[in-house]
Motif scaffolding. Structure first.
Motif, PDB file in Angstrom:
ATOM      1  N   SER A  55       0.819  -1.213   0.000  1.00  0.00           N
ATOM      2  CA  SER A  55       0.000   0.000   0.000  1.00  0.00           C
ATOM      3  C   SER A  55       0.855   1.266   0.000  1.00  0.00           C
ATOM      4  CB  SER A  55      -0.939   0.009   1.209  1.00  0.00           C
ATOM      5  OG  SER A  55      -0.217   0.072   2.419  1.00  0.00           O
ATOM      6  N   SER A  56       2.152   1.141   0.293  1.00  0.00           N
ATOM      7  CA  SER A  56       3.017   2.316   0.234  1.00  0.00           C
ATOM      8  C   SER A  56       3.329   2.703  -1.209  1.00  0.00           C
ATOM      9  CB  SER A  56       4.319   2.066   0.997  1.00  0.00           C
ATOM     10  OG  SER A  56       5.156   1.144   0.310  1.00  0.00           O
ATOM     11  N   LYS A  57       3.095   1.789  -2.157  1.00  0.00           N
ATOM     12  CA  LYS A  57       3.342   2.067  -3.566  1.00  0.00           C
ATOM     13  C   LYS A  57       2.038   2.282  -4.349  1.00  0.00           C
ATOM     14  CE  LYS A  57       7.816  -0.228  -3.959  1.00  0.00           C
ATOM     15  NZ  LYS A  57       8.535   1.049  -4.215  1.00  0.00           N
ATOM     16  N   ALA A  58       0.972   1.595  -3.928  1.00  0.00           N
ATOM     17  CA  ALA A  58      -0.304   1.756  -4.624  1.00  0.00           C
ATOM     18  C   ALA A  58      -0.832   3.171  -4.419  1.00  0.00           C
ATOM     19  CB  ALA A  58      -1.311   0.738  -4.104  1.00  0.00           C
ATOM     20  N   GLY A  59      -1.341   3.754  -5.485  1.00  0.00           N
ATOM     21  CA  GLY A  59      -1.844   5.122  -5.394  1.00  0.00           C
ATOM     22  C   GLY A  59      -3.099   5.224  -4.556  1.00  0.00           C
ATOM     23  N   LEU A  60      -3.413   6.445  -4.119  1.00  0.00           N
ATOM     24  CA  LEU A  60      -4.599   6.669  -3.298  1.00  0.00           C
ATOM     25  C   LEU A  60      -5.883   6.451  -4.093  1.00  0.00           C
ATOM     26  CD1 LEU A  60      -3.410   9.867  -1.373  1.00  0.00           C
ATOM     27  CD2 LEU A  60      -3.318   7.472  -0.620  1.00  0.00           C
ATOM     28  N   VAL A 116     -15.186   3.776 -24.612  1.00  0.00           N
ATOM     29  CA  VAL A 116     -15.778   5.113 -24.573  1.00  0.00           C
ATOM     30  C   VAL A 116     -16.676   5.219 -23.348  1.00  0.00           C
ATOM     31  CG1 VAL A 116     -17.243   6.783 -25.775  1.00  0.00           C
ATOM     32  CG2 VAL A 116     -15.760   5.247 -27.098  1.00  0.00           C
ATOM     33  N   GLY A 117     -16.526   6.315 -22.587  1.00  0.00           N
ATOM     34  CA  GLY A 117     -17.424   6.594 -21.474  1.00  0.00           C
ATOM     35  C   GLY A 117     -17.159   5.743 -20.248  1.00  0.00           C
ATOM     36  N   GLY A 118     -18.023   5.929 -19.243  1.00  0.00           N
ATOM     37  CA  GLY A 118     -17.900   5.180 -18.000  1.00  0.00           C
ATOM     38  C   GLY A 118     -16.822   5.749 -17.092  1.00  0.00           C
ATOM     39  N   THR A 119     -16.588   5.069 -15.991  1.00  0.00           N
ATOM     40  CA  THR A 119     -15.557   5.475 -15.036  1.00  0.00           C
ATOM     41  C   THR A 119     -14.180   5.281 -15.642  1.00  0.00           C
ATOM     42  OG1 THR A 119     -16.995   4.766 -13.236  1.00  0.00           O
ATOM     43  CG2 THR A 119     -14.685   5.112 -12.708  1.00  0.00           C
ATOM     44  N   THR A 120     -13.272   6.215 -15.385  1.00  0.00           N
ATOM     45  CA  THR A 120     -11.923   6.136 -15.938  1.00  0.00           C
ATOM     46  C   THR A 120     -10.883   6.463 -14.872  1.00  0.00           C
ATOM     47  OG1 THR A 120     -11.959   8.467 -16.631  1.00  0.00           O
ATOM     48  CG2 THR A 120     -12.705   6.818 -18.250  1.00  0.00           C
ATOM     49  N   ILE A 121      -9.633   6.131 -15.184  1.00  0.00           N
ATOM     50  CA  ILE A 121      -8.505   6.487 -14.334  1.00  0.00           C
ATOM     51  C   ILE A 121      -7.388   7.002 -15.226  1.00  0.00           C
ATOM     52  CG2 ILE A 121      -7.513   4.149 -14.361  1.00  0.00           C
ATOM     53  CD1 ILE A 121      -6.564   4.658 -11.475  1.00  0.00           C
ATOM     54  N   TYR A 123       0.856   0.875 -10.839  1.00  0.00           N
ATOM     55  CA  TYR A 123       0.850  -0.241  -9.889  1.00  0.00           C
ATOM     56  C   TYR A 123      -0.289  -1.170 -10.271  1.00  0.00           C
ATOM     57  CZ  TYR A 123       1.732  -2.721  -5.541  1.00  0.00           C
ATOM     58  OH  TYR A 123       2.074  -3.680  -4.625  1.00  0.00           O
ATOM     59  N   LEU A 124       0.065  -2.421 -10.558  1.00  0.00           N
ATOM     60  CA  LEU A 124      -0.883  -3.415 -11.070  1.00  0.00           C
ATOM     61  C   LEU A 124      -1.111  -4.511 -10.029  1.00  0.00           C
ATOM     62  CD1 LEU A 124      -2.455  -4.954 -13.325  1.00  0.00           C
ATOM     63  CD2 LEU A 124      -0.230  -5.815 -14.118  1.00  0.00           C
ATOM     64  N   GLN A 162      -1.807   4.907 -10.049  1.00  0.00           N
ATOM     65  CA  GLN A 162      -0.530   5.588 -10.260  1.00  0.00           C
ATOM     66  C   GLN A 162       0.400   5.213  -9.120  1.00  0.00           C
ATOM     67  OE1 GLN A 162      -0.344   8.409 -12.800  1.00  0.00           O
ATOM     68  NE2 GLN A 162       1.861   8.146 -12.594  1.00  0.00           N
ATOM     69  N   VAL A 163       1.634   4.858  -9.443  1.00  0.00           N
ATOM     70  CA  VAL A 163       2.597   4.501  -8.402  1.00  0.00           C
ATOM     71  C   VAL A 163       2.913   5.722  -7.550  1.00  0.00           C
ATOM     72  CG1 VAL A 163       4.923   3.649  -7.911  1.00  0.00           C
ATOM     73  CG2 VAL A 163       3.636   2.706  -9.819  1.00  0.00           C
ATOM     74  N   ARG A 164       3.017   5.495  -6.235  1.00  0.00           N
ATOM     75  CA  ARG A 164       3.446   6.556  -5.317  1.00  0.00           C
ATOM     76  C   ARG A 164       4.954   6.444  -5.104  1.00  0.00           C
ATOM     77  NH1 ARG A 164       0.178   7.001   0.114  1.00  0.00           N
ATOM     78  NH2 ARG A 164       0.103   4.718   0.007  1.00  0.00           N
ATOM     79  N   PHE A 165       5.662   7.540  -5.325  1.00  0.00           N
ATOM     80  CA  PHE A 165       7.098   7.593  -5.072  1.00  0.00           C
ATOM     81  C   PHE A 165       7.334   8.557  -3.908  1.00  0.00           C
ATOM     82  CE2 PHE A 165       6.743   6.539  -9.599  1.00  0.00           C
ATOM     83  CZ  PHE A 165       7.533   5.397  -9.667  1.00  0.00           C
ATOM     84  N   GLU A 166       7.577   7.996  -2.735  1.00  0.00           N
ATOM     85  CA  GLU A 166       7.789   8.808  -1.539  1.00  0.00           C
ATOM     86  C   GLU A 166       9.111   8.424  -0.894  1.00  0.00           C
ATOM     87  OE1 GLU A 166       4.478   8.410   1.068  1.00  0.00           O
ATOM     88  OE2 GLU A 166       3.011   9.166  -0.382  1.00  0.00           O
ATOM     89  N   ALA A 167      10.002   9.390  -0.753  1.00  0.00           N
ATOM     90  CA  ALA A 167      11.307   9.125  -0.149  1.00  0.00           C
ATOM     91  C   ALA A 167      11.134   8.633   1.290  1.00  0.00           C
ATOM     92  CB  ALA A 167      12.164  10.391  -0.177  1.00  0.00           C
TER      93      ALA A 167
END
Length: 543
Positions: free
Chosen positions: A223-228, A328-333, A380-381, A394-399
């Motif tokens: 979860s430290s890499k998976a996006g919010l 086409v359409g619907g929820t997206t990321i 992140y898959l 989206q991958v989270r990159f946090e030092a």
């Protein structure tokens, strides 16, 4: 009853009941194993990267090899000694992640030679020597699991320069479908070495922070890499292209100006086995016009010379991929890639001298539309085969971020998912998810104990009634029975609750709702995908 006086339970009999109930609860409870976190090799390598690799141990005695991750394959592919011959660089074996010498393994069992069908739609060709041997995760001595009789394909072709570690749950079939060989991940699940048939992966990004290595978790996610923000997708209808998404648009931002690069939305396949992003010709032409790219038809790559590289650095484009369940359409990321993620190098044997390239490829038809390893640098898959869905973020990159591993429970489990913070510098308090799971689990155990004692006492009373003669009445339910006298002869009034028919009876209602998992897709439970297409037997091509 033994251990009771006058039909009433003594402390000893209550203890017996409690211990019996605890045993019943324990025998029906399940503990899911922790996810497996596969450490990266700490190498950046490959002739079309560089890429973060992972280490495997093969055979007996164990031989270390470094491989890349294949989100589309089931078997493990490794380079054989035949892959480095006269005329190649002296360090060829190291350039290819080391070789597997199957003749030096006492546990190697040869099967046959077969064509390498994976990526054949993209023009990749080759053959492999297939067999069975031990495969272990991580470096020797790291304590990773070692599985016997796993499918291994030894390759020598230069088209697959590096070995691949297959992650799909589909079995490998030789010649026909009568004897499917389980994948490595499914074998782990069957041996209860991971909590569920699932995994999470991101390719790593050398250009981020102090070079962020790839991340691979089997049976959970970090979860430290998976996006919010993440989005769940159902598996595609084609089992060989299960990780299919609708690519609705690609937007490039250069100097504050936005340009659309995908004229028509498409369905595309996510596949870490290859580096490039394969798009329709019209989209590639739009890239060429905006970025000044030139297609080299001889080798099939967009080469980038020094002057173009400086121009692209100055432009610093960012590319946003809008993905949905439909075209086409619907929820997206949105997944955004900076130019740095496209700033890659080609090396021997693709080119004679190390050369920069832009990892975009021209697709001839819709079977070639692919989001390759380049895309997974910033994505992140998480894939869940038990629920037949996958999620992207989206991958989270946090030092300095602590690794925070979360288990994905099996689909039929009532156990709450667990969280583990593995970095030694992390705080010692339990994560909220783990604490909530403990509280919920404690409530479930308490309710189970109460119900167990209730039904035990009910059963004993029923048995007691059944043991009485027909002409004898159970004193516990006889309102006219005489009260017993104590030793002094003084009558002691009974204070038991009236057990008559006027007393309302209530069943306990569980306060714990059915757990809901984030990975749930469309609400349907899908069966595992059917086996892969059987391999075609060929003669020995490695001689």
């Amino acid at each position: 009853m033994e251990g009771s006086i006058g039909g009433r339970y003594t402390p000893a009999s209550w203890l017996t009941v409690l211990l019996w109930c605890l045993n019943v609860v324990a025998s029906n409870s399940t503990t899911i194993p922790a996810p497996l976190v596969i450490s990266p090799s700490q190498y950046w390598e490959g002739n079309d990267g560089p890429w973060s690799t992972f280490t495997l141990q093969l055979g007996t005695p164990a031989q270390n090899v470094r491989v890349m991750v294949s989100t589309a394959g089931s078997a493990t592919w490794v380079v054989l000694p035949e892959g480095c011959v006269a005329g190649m660089p002296s360090n060829c074996a190291d350039l290819r992640g080391k070789q597997f010498n199957r003749n030096a393994s006492t546990t190697w069992k040869f099967n046959n030679y077969y064509e390498l069908q994976m990526e054949s739609n993209l023009g990749y060709t080759g053959s492999g020597e297939f067999g069975f041997d031990k495969i272990g995760l991580d470096w020797q001595g790291a304590g990773g699991p070692v599985l016997d009789r796993q499918v291994i394909a030894g390759v020598a072709t230069e088209q697959f320069w590096f070995g691949l570690f297959g992650l799909t749950a589909r079995p490998t079939n030789f010649t026909d479908f009568n004897d499917p060989q389980l994948s490595f991940v499914e074998t782990l699940r069957n041996k209860s070495l991971i909590p569920s048939l699932s995994w999470s992966y991101t390719a790593g990004a050398q250009y981020r922070l102090s070079k962020v290595f790839g991340s691979l978790v089997l049976g959970g996610y970090d979860s430290s890499k998976a996006g919010l923000t993440n989005m769940s997708f159902p598996f595609g209808a084609d089992i060989s292209r299960d990780l299919t998404v609708g690519l609705q648009s690609i937007s490039a931002v250069v100097g504050g100006k936005t340009t659309e690069l995908l004229p028509t939305s498409i369905f595309t396949f996510i596949d870490s086995s290859v580096p490039q992003i394969w798009l329709p010709l019209a989209a590639c032409t739009a890239f060429e016009k905006l970025l000044g790219l030139t297609w080299n038809s001889t080798i099939g790559y967009y080469l980038v010379n020094d002057s173009l590289h400086e121009k692209l650095i100055s432009m610093n484009p960012s590319l946003t991929f809008k993905l949905g369940k439909t075209a086409v359409g619907g929820t997206t990321i949105d997944i955004t890639l900076p130019y740095a993620s496209f700033d890659l190098w080609l090396d021997y044997p693709i080119v004679s001298n190390k050369t920069r390239y832009f990892p975009l490829a021209r697709a001839a038809n819709d079977t070639q539309y692919t989001l390759g390893r380049t895309f997974l640098q910033e994505t992140y898959l998480t894939v869940d085969y038990e629920r037949s869905n996958f999620s992207l973020s989206q991958v989270r990159f946090e030092a300095g971020a602590s690794q925070h591993i979360v288990a994905i429970p099996p689909i039929n489990s009532t156990t709450q998912s667990t969280s583990i913070t593995t970095d030694s510098s992390a705080r010692k308090s339990l994560p909220i998810g783990a604490l909530a799971g403990i509280i919920a689990g404690s409530i479930v155990v308490l309710i189970a104990l109460i119900l167990c004692i209730y039904f035990f006492l009910k059963r004993r009373r029923t048995e007691k009634k059944a043991e009485l003669p027909d002409n004898q009445v159970d004193d516990d339910n006889n309102p006219y029975a005489k009260q017993e006298l104590d030793a002094s002869g003084t009558h002691q009034a009974q204070s038991e609750m009236d057990g008559g028919s006027n007393t309302a009876k209530f069943e306990l209602q569980s306060p714990v709702p059915e757990p809901v998992y984030e990975m749930d897709g469309a609400g349907t439970v899908g069966e595992l995908a059917s086996p892969e297409v059987a391999a075609h037997e060929i003669g020995n091509p490695l001689k």
